[in-house]
Design an enzyme around this catalytic site. Sequence first.
Site, PDB file in Angstrom:
ATOM      1  CB  VAL A 187     -19.054   0.652  -1.244  1.00  0.00           C
ATOM      2  CG1 VAL A 187     -20.443   1.037  -1.711  1.00  0.00           C
ATOM      3  CG2 VAL A 187     -18.848   1.067   0.215  1.00  0.00           C
ATOM      4  NE  ARG A 224     -12.692   3.161  -4.635  1.00  0.00           N
ATOM      5  CZ  ARG A 224     -12.461   4.469  -4.767  1.00  0.00           C
ATOM      6  NH1 ARG A 224     -12.155   5.197  -3.721  1.00  0.00           N
ATOM      7  NH2 ARG A 224     -12.538   5.057  -5.935  1.00  0.00           N
ATOM      8  CG  PHE A 230     -19.618  -5.968   0.138  1.00  0.00           C
ATOM      9  CD1 PHE A 230     -18.692  -6.915  -0.271  1.00  0.00           C
ATOM     10  CD2 PHE A 230     -19.616  -5.576   1.494  1.00  0.00           C
ATOM     11  CE1 PHE A 230     -17.764  -7.459   0.617  1.00  0.00           C
ATOM     12  CE2 PHE A 230     -18.697  -6.125   2.387  1.00  0.00           C
ATOM     13  CZ  PHE A 230     -17.764  -7.050   1.950  1.00  0.00           C
ATOM     14  NE  ARG A 282      -3.855  -0.143   2.544  1.00  0.00           N
ATOM     15  CZ  ARG A 282      -5.130  -0.490   2.355  1.00  0.00           C
ATOM     16  NH1 ARG A 282      -5.456  -1.750   2.173  1.00  0.00           N
ATOM     17  NH2 ARG A 282      -6.072   0.411   2.351  1.00  0.00           N
ATOM     18  N   GLY A 315     -10.515 -11.240   5.563  1.00  0.00           N
ATOM     19  CA  GLY A 315     -10.333 -11.389   7.010  1.00  0.00           C
ATOM     20  C   GLY A 315     -11.636 -11.881   7.621  1.00  0.00           C
ATOM     21  CE1 TYR A 356      -4.336   6.848  -3.299  1.00  0.00           C
ATOM     22  CE2 TYR A 356      -4.672   6.117  -1.044  1.00  0.00           C
ATOM     23  CZ  TYR A 356      -5.076   6.871  -2.135  1.00  0.00           C
ATOM     24  OH  TYR A 356      -6.212   7.639  -2.042  1.00  0.00           O
TER      25      TYR A 356
HETATM   26  P1  NAD Z   1     -10.857   7.762  -9.228  1.00  0.00           P
HETATM   27  O1  NAD Z   1      -9.892   6.683  -9.567  1.00  0.00           O
HETATM   28  O2  NAD Z   1     -12.264   7.607  -9.678  1.00  0.00           O
HETATM   29  O3  NAD Z   1     -10.336   9.167  -9.749  1.00  0.00           O
HETATM   30  C1  NAD Z   1      -8.979   9.450 -10.008  1.00  0.00           C
HETATM   31  C2  NAD Z   1      -8.889  10.093 -11.392  1.00  0.00           C
HETATM   32  O4  NAD Z   1      -7.527  10.441 -11.660  1.00  0.00           O
HETATM   33  C3  NAD Z   1      -9.316   9.145 -12.509  1.00  0.00           C
HETATM   34  O5  NAD Z   1     -10.190   9.811 -13.404  1.00  0.00           O
HETATM   35  C4  NAD Z   1      -8.014   8.772 -13.187  1.00  0.00           C
HETATM   36  O6  NAD Z   1      -8.178   8.436 -14.552  1.00  0.00           O
HETATM   37  C5  NAD Z   1      -7.193  10.030 -12.975  1.00  0.00           C
HETATM   38  N1  NAD Z   1      -5.748   9.815 -13.025  1.00  0.00           N
HETATM   39  C6  NAD Z   1      -5.027   8.817 -12.451  1.00  0.00           C
HETATM   40  N2  NAD Z   1      -3.716   8.967 -12.732  1.00  0.00           N
HETATM   41  C7  NAD Z   1      -3.617  10.087 -13.496  1.00  0.00           C
HETATM   42  C8  NAD Z   1      -2.531  10.755 -14.113  1.00  0.00           C
HETATM   43  N3  NAD Z   1      -1.267  10.299 -14.005  1.00  0.00           N
HETATM   44  N4  NAD Z   1      -2.777  11.856 -14.846  1.00  0.00           N
HETATM   45  C9  NAD Z   1      -4.047  12.335 -14.992  1.00  0.00           C
HETATM   46  N5  NAD Z   1      -5.114  11.733 -14.434  1.00  0.00           N
HETATM   47  C10 NAD Z   1      -4.891  10.622 -13.687  1.00  0.00           C
HETATM   48  O7  NAD Z   1     -10.799   7.925  -7.636  1.00  0.00           O
HETATM   49  P2  NAD Z   1     -11.600   8.895  -6.662  1.00  0.00           P
HETATM   50  O8  NAD Z   1     -12.191   8.042  -5.618  1.00  0.00           O
HETATM   51  O9  NAD Z   1     -12.459   9.814  -7.428  1.00  0.00           O
HETATM   52  O10 NAD Z   1     -10.394   9.707  -5.996  1.00  0.00           O
HETATM   53  C11 NAD Z   1     -10.088  11.044  -6.365  1.00  0.00           C
HETATM   54  C12 NAD Z   1      -8.984  11.572  -5.452  1.00  0.00           C
HETATM   55  O11 NAD Z   1      -9.431  11.544  -4.089  1.00  0.00           O
HETATM   56  C13 NAD Z   1      -7.701  10.753  -5.508  1.00  0.00           C
HETATM   57  O12 NAD Z   1      -6.591  11.617  -5.447  1.00  0.00           O
HETATM   58  C14 NAD Z   1      -7.771   9.914  -4.269  1.00  0.00           C
HETATM   59  O13 NAD Z   1      -6.496   9.556  -3.786  1.00  0.00           O
HETATM   60  C15 NAD Z   1      -8.509  10.820  -3.299  1.00  0.00           C
HETATM   61  N6  NAD Z   1      -9.207  10.033  -2.252  1.00  0.00           N
HETATM   62  C16 NAD Z   1     -10.353   9.342  -2.543  1.00  0.00           C
HETATM   63  C17 NAD Z   1     -10.954   8.592  -1.541  1.00  0.00           C
HETATM   64  C18 NAD Z   1     -12.231   7.810  -1.775  1.00  0.00           C
HETATM   65  O14 NAD Z   1     -12.675   7.118  -0.848  1.00  0.00           O
HETATM   66  N7  NAD Z   1     -12.883   7.889  -2.902  1.00  0.00           N
HETATM   67  C19 NAD Z   1     -10.372   8.522  -0.269  1.00  0.00           C
HETATM   68  C20 NAD Z   1      -9.189   9.219  -0.039  1.00  0.00           C
HETATM   69  C21 NAD Z   1      -8.619   9.986  -1.039  1.00  0.00           C
HETATM   70  N1  UDP Z   2     -12.844  -5.615   1.616  1.00  0.00           N
HETATM   71  C1  UDP Z   2     -13.562  -6.786   1.728  1.00  0.00           C
HETATM   72  N2  UDP Z   2     -14.076  -7.339   0.603  1.00  0.00           N
HETATM   73  C2  UDP Z   2     -13.929  -6.787  -0.624  1.00  0.00           C
HETATM   74  C3  UDP Z   2     -13.205  -5.580  -0.738  1.00  0.00           C
HETATM   75  C4  UDP Z   2     -12.666  -5.023   0.405  1.00  0.00           C
HETATM   76  O1  UDP Z   2     -13.735  -7.317   2.828  1.00  0.00           O
HETATM   77  O2  UDP Z   2     -14.443  -7.357  -1.603  1.00  0.00           O
HETATM   78  C5  UDP Z   2     -12.296  -4.989   2.831  1.00  0.00           C
HETATM   79  C6  UDP Z   2     -10.830  -4.605   2.760  1.00  0.00           C
HETATM   80  O3  UDP Z   2     -10.012  -5.680   3.136  1.00  0.00           O
HETATM   81  C7  UDP Z   2     -10.781  -3.456   3.745  1.00  0.00           C
HETATM   82  C8  UDP Z   2     -12.144  -2.800   3.632  1.00  0.00           C
HETATM   83  O4  UDP Z   2     -12.996  -3.760   3.036  1.00  0.00           O
HETATM   84  O5  UDP Z   2     -10.620  -3.943   5.060  1.00  0.00           O
HETATM   85  C9  UDP Z   2     -12.159  -1.546   2.778  1.00  0.00           C
HETATM   86  O6  UDP Z   2     -11.523  -1.842   1.565  1.00  0.00           O
HETATM   87  P1  UDP Z   2     -11.464  -0.818   0.347  1.00  0.00           P
HETATM   88  O7  UDP Z   2     -10.628  -1.455  -0.721  1.00  0.00           O
HETATM   89  O8  UDP Z   2     -12.830  -0.387  -0.018  1.00  0.00           O
HETATM   90  O9  UDP Z   2     -10.754   0.488   0.934  1.00  0.00           O
HETATM   91  P2  UDP Z   2      -9.502   0.771   1.887  1.00  0.00           P
HETATM   92  O10 UDP Z   2      -8.892  -0.517   2.369  1.00  0.00           O
HETATM   93  O11 UDP Z   2      -8.556   1.542   1.042  1.00  0.00           O
HETATM   94  O12 UDP Z   2     -10.072   1.544   3.003  1.00  0.00           O
END
Ligand code: NAD
Ligand code: UDP
Length: 324
Positions: free
Chosen positions: A190, A188, A193, A144, A207, A147
């Site tokens: 959500v 992910r 599932f 991880r 887990g 990231y």
């Molecule tokens: P997402 O994957 O849907 O969106 C990311 C976007 O960035 C995509 O459209 C992808 O094509 C684009 N992208 C990736 N690499 C690129 C690059 N090198 N150049 C140009 N574009 C690029 O994900 P999201 O959930 O919409 O997340 C958006 C932002 O929010 C991300 O930076 C992510 O780390 C942050 N974030 C999201 C969550 C969440 O739960 N959704 C949580 C924490 C942080």
């Molecule tokens: N997870 C799970 N089943 C799945 C996908 C994810 O049990 O099909 C679990 C995963 O191991 C983690 C939690 O759900 O504990 C959230 O995972 P997700 O990938 O959505 O996000 P993150 O781990 O980045 O919070």
Amino acid sequence: MSHLKRILVTGGAGFLGSHLCERLVEQGHDVICLDNFFTSQKSNVMHLLNLPNFELIRHDITQPIFLEVDEIYNMACPAAPGHYQYNPIKTMKTSVLGAVNTLGLAKRCRAKILQASTSEVYGDPEVHPQPETYKGAVNTLGTRACYDEGKRAAETLFMDYYRMNSVNIRIVRIFNTYGPRMHPFDGRVVSNFIRQALDGDDLTIFGDGSQTRSFCYRDDLIEGILRMMNGPDTLIGPVNLGNPNEFTILELAKIILELTQSSSKLVYSPLPADDPTQRQPDIRLAQKHLAWEPRILLREGLQKTIDWFRSIRLNEYRPPTPNY
Ligand code: NAD
Ligand code: UDP
């Protein structure tokens, strides 16, 4: 009108980015959506393409770009574990070089710039819930880390551009956010599932399902991001944005089975390495300084997300491009 701005949204075609673009376009701003479509597709912003105040650029943010803008939301980065682990070196480059390039642009244009950081900077946290002052427990060597460490380095770059070059920055740390237009194959929890429940497939619990997450609906999150960007220049962050309602993954699975009226079964497989055991945002900073807190309850948000999953055609979504 003077309050209208030219705004760049990197990653603007993604799940969160496309909703942010929608909100900014509705407000009348000139919006430039930049994306390389690694984890998204044009269909996410198709409805905006004909509008005079929306523009789409296919560009990879690891390369510099020359634009004239007033504000930048730096959202570009794959966010789902399966997506960011697909090409971990590229993920790190996207966070680090993407930050350098957008901060350089902000410096030249004197633009205000917001970084979409993440709760992953806290790693597998020993402090619960997580306040912004907690420095985190990230395994720098794990799968991880591409990231987590990329996002941590991006925060560092934001702070150094702020201190050295007086760039007007904002940092938000986003906790697990879900909703319509999340990529159905992002892996992910959500999306997995809901898709599994609707298809009558087994729900895959990693887990024993006792690990927790706190799920925020996308509209609440986007509202928080907008408030942060438009908040006082003294509030640069980091500020946590997320919903403090914490659920075990097993609880989430049961709620989704109930809402979809699915008879799918639960199957268990090993927990991935470094999977955080607990996660809950302390949002007191956002409550106090942005007058922000989430409004949408999990069941309500899940119902909207399930309705959206029912409405889409899964064969129109593809996993990340193999030559990325
Ligand atoms: P997402 O994957 O849907 O969106 C990311 C976007 O960035 C995509 O459209 C992808 O094509 C684009 N992208 C990736 N690499 C690129 C690059 N090198 N150049 C140009 N574009 C690029 O994900 P999201 O959930 O919409 O997340 C958006 C932002 O929010 C991300 O930076 C992510 O780390 C942050 N974030 C999201 C969550 C969440 O739960 N959704 C949580 C924490 C942080
Ligand atoms: N997870 C799970 N089943 C799945 C996908 C994810 O049990 O099909 C679990 C995963 O191991 C983690 C939690 O759900 O504990 C959230 O995972 P997700 O990938 O959505 O996000 P993150 O781990 O980045 O919070």
